[in-house]
Design a protein around this motif. Sequence first.
Motif, PDB file in Angstrom:
ATOM      1  N   HIS A  22      42.559  45.258  36.583  1.00 26.33           N
ATOM      2  CA  HIS A  22      42.150  43.861  36.810  1.00 26.33           C
ATOM      3  C   HIS A  22      42.718  43.035  35.657  1.00 26.33           C
ATOM      4  CE1 HIS A  22      38.578  41.050  37.986  1.00 26.33           C
ATOM      5  NE2 HIS A  22      39.700  40.389  37.790  1.00 26.33           N
ATOM      6  N   HIS A 114      44.961  37.075  42.679  1.00 21.91           N
ATOM      7  CA  HIS A 114      43.939  36.066  42.970  1.00 21.91           C
ATOM      8  C   HIS A 114      44.074  34.973  41.915  1.00 21.91           C
ATOM      9  CE1 HIS A 114      41.657  39.107  40.530  1.00 21.91           C
ATOM     10  NE2 HIS A 114      41.329  38.022  39.860  1.00 21.91           N
ATOM     11  N   ASN A 115      43.307  33.927  42.005  1.00 24.10           N
ATOM     12  CA  ASN A 115      43.496  32.757  41.142  1.00 24.10           C
ATOM     13  C   ASN A 115      44.956  32.315  41.227  1.00 24.10           C
ATOM     14  OD1 ASN A 115      40.879  33.267  40.452  1.00 24.10           O
ATOM     15  ND2 ASN A 115      41.307  33.984  38.394  1.00 24.10           N
ATOM     16  N   HIS A 178      36.060  37.649  44.647  1.00 24.20           N
ATOM     17  CA  HIS A 178      36.771  38.736  43.962  1.00 24.20           C
ATOM     18  C   HIS A 178      35.913  39.365  42.870  1.00 24.20           C
ATOM     19  CE1 HIS A 178      37.610  36.406  40.406  1.00 24.20           C
ATOM     20  NE2 HIS A 178      38.379  37.329  39.903  1.00 24.20           N
TER      21      HIS A 178
END
Length: 266
Positions: A22, A114-115, A178
């Motif tokens: 992550h 993501h983001n 998420h």
Amino acid sequence: MLDAPTAHAWGVRLGHVTVMVHSGSLGTGHLAGTLALNLATSVYPKGLAHPANGFFPLLTGEQNAAALQGMRDALHTAGNFAAVNRLFLVLMATAVLQGTIGDCEFPLLYDAAHNFIWQEDEHWLQRKGATPARGYEAMQGTPFADTGELVLVPGSMGASSVVLAGQGHPQALHSASHGAGRKQARGEAMHAHEDEFRQFLHDFRVVTPIDWRRARADVRAQKLAELKQEAPFAYKGIGPVIQTLEQTGIARPVAELWLLLTVKGW
Ligand SMILES: Nc1nc2c(ncn2[C@@H]2O[C@H](COP(=O)(O)O)[C@@H](O)[C@H]2O)c(=O)[nH]1
Ligand SMILES: [Mn+2]
């Protein structure tokens, strides 16, 4: 296993070890965002009050084409940086595991940004605190054409994470949360729960670039303060989040990943 046929199709098996990375673009994404904001404000009509919510409209029109392209290039550079960053992290982690336990393979399950901002036909879709969760229709021509997109929802350093299959919910803009989401802001988490934090450090394995158990007192204090901001009590429970994703038809749970250890690197 929560959906054995889908898990089987993806190569997820009971007893396998999964490495979940992550990480994003570190400072690059922030720089790209700042550039985008500067561009948006520089072309905003002079004399018109800035939007109260701070959201500037996207730059369209011929006169803004170069600025828009500059913004897209910066975002894509940050996205590429993030993908390579994750690749190196996973290569380092799997090299250590292979060196320690011998011959084993780590086929890639999925890499999801993501983001980020995606361009979809005529629209732009920005996901912040959300990850793509497209249904099988949108995944035609990919290995996820029969199942829907693979969605990873991490729990915390003290909870399970969950692998799900996206169901392409239109009202959720084909997205899922998420993570569990924060229950407490960083500052709040840092200044309370001392007993709970000690118990967490005792019960769960957390590896950091420095061995905080043996570090100098000031270095140790700094590392523990950082860890405390991301301790399990700072996050909501993952269970209700997964239940909501399932009940709303946003994504269906496929497998639960039980936590073995967390490497917090910074
Ligand atoms: N498995 C882990 N999950 C974690 C950890 N720290 C946070 N989290 C979860 O991820 C989401 C998203 O985090 P963000 O920093 O990108 O916003 C968060 O809501 C938690 O549910 C961890 O160390 N391990
Ligand atoms: Mn994240």
